[in-house]
Write a protein that holds these residues in place. Structure first.
Motif, PDB file in Angstrom:
ATOM      1  N   TYR A 249      -1.709  -0.852   1.595  1.00 43.68           N
ATOM      2  CA  TYR A 249      -1.729   0.560   1.201  1.00 43.68           C
ATOM      3  C   TYR A 249      -1.733   0.687  -0.318  1.00 43.68           C
ATOM      4  CZ  TYR A 249      -0.400   2.077   5.961  1.00 43.68           C
ATOM      5  OH  TYR A 249      -0.352   2.330   7.297  1.00 43.68           O
ATOM      6  N   LEU A 250      -1.017  -0.227  -0.959  1.00 49.32           N
ATOM      7  CA  LEU A 250      -0.935  -0.217  -2.424  1.00 49.32           C
ATOM      8  C   LEU A 250      -2.160  -0.869  -3.064  1.00 49.32           C
ATOM      9  CD1 LEU A 250       2.821  -1.237  -2.696  1.00 49.32           C
ATOM     10  CD2 LEU A 250       1.861   1.001  -3.308  1.00 49.32           C
TER      11      LEU A 250
ATOM     12  N   THR B 248       0.900   6.448  -4.317  1.00 45.28           N
ATOM     13  CA  THR B 248       0.599   6.023  -2.956  1.00 45.28           C
ATOM     14  C   THR B 248       1.641   6.532  -1.970  1.00 45.28           C
ATOM     15  OG1 THR B 248      -0.511   4.063  -3.847  1.00 45.28           O
ATOM     16  CG2 THR B 248       0.080   4.024  -1.515  1.00 45.28           C
TER      17      THR B 248
ATOM     18  N   TYR C 188       0.833   8.832   1.194  1.00 51.54           N
ATOM     19  CA  TYR C 188       1.199   8.353   2.520  1.00 51.54           C
ATOM     20  C   TYR C 188       2.054   9.388   3.254  1.00 51.54           C
ATOM     21  CZ  TYR C 188       3.820   5.738   6.053  1.00 51.54           C
ATOM     22  OH  TYR C 188       4.412   5.346   7.223  1.00 51.54           O
TER      23      TYR C 188
ATOM     24  N   ASN D 242       1.449   3.467  -9.442  1.00 53.84           N
ATOM     25  CA  ASN D 242       0.693   3.383  -8.200  1.00 53.84           C
ATOM     26  C   ASN D 242       1.602   3.532  -6.984  1.00 53.84           C
ATOM     27  OD1 ASN D 242      -1.875   2.999  -6.812  1.00 53.84           O
ATOM     28  ND2 ASN D 242      -0.943   1.098  -6.092  1.00 53.84           N
TER      29      ASN D 242
END
Length: 126
Positions: A88-89, A101, A105, A97
């Motif tokens: 996801y990162l 993120t 999410y 970040n």
């Protein structure tokens, strides 16, 4: 005795110059690190500026439960302050970040940090 005293004074002057030069070098380097930290902090503040006070509190609460608020916490394939999957990162583990993120999410999955916290309370994960 006078030669010894003069030698001692010269020795002190040399050390004073050496340490004075070293301290000025480290003093010049310090503001660069401080400016970088301020830039990161400012970016994080901007990222979270649209969150309500309740959502900020819920985000902070989740960060404490997931990682003790550590940006470098590791648990299997999860990483960082919000224990997101490394994929996801996009394997970019910077603080900025992680904040961006995590907000994306939570918005996509739960709609808000307060709803994510409610889910966490009933499932012990989010």
């Amino acid at each position: 005795m006078s030669k010894l005293r003069n030698g001692f004074i010269v020795l002190l002057a040399v050390f004073g110059f050496a340490f004075g030069s070293l301290s000025s070098v480290s003093t010049e380097a310090q503001p660069v690190r401080t400016a970088e930290a301020a830039t990161t902090a400012q970016q994080i503040t901007k990222i979270n500026s649209t969150l309500s006070a309740k959502n900020k509190a819920a985000k902070k609460w989740i960060a404490m439960r997931e990682s003790g608020r550590s940006y470098t916490a590791k648990n299997g394939n999860c990483y960082g302050r919000y224990q997101l999957l490394r994929s996801y990162l996009h394997y970019n583990y910077t603080k900025v970040n992680q904040e961006k993120t995590a907000n994306k999410y939570v918005a996509g999955r739960y709609g808000s940090w307060t709803k994510a916290k409610s889910f966490w309370l009933s499932h012990h994960w989010y």
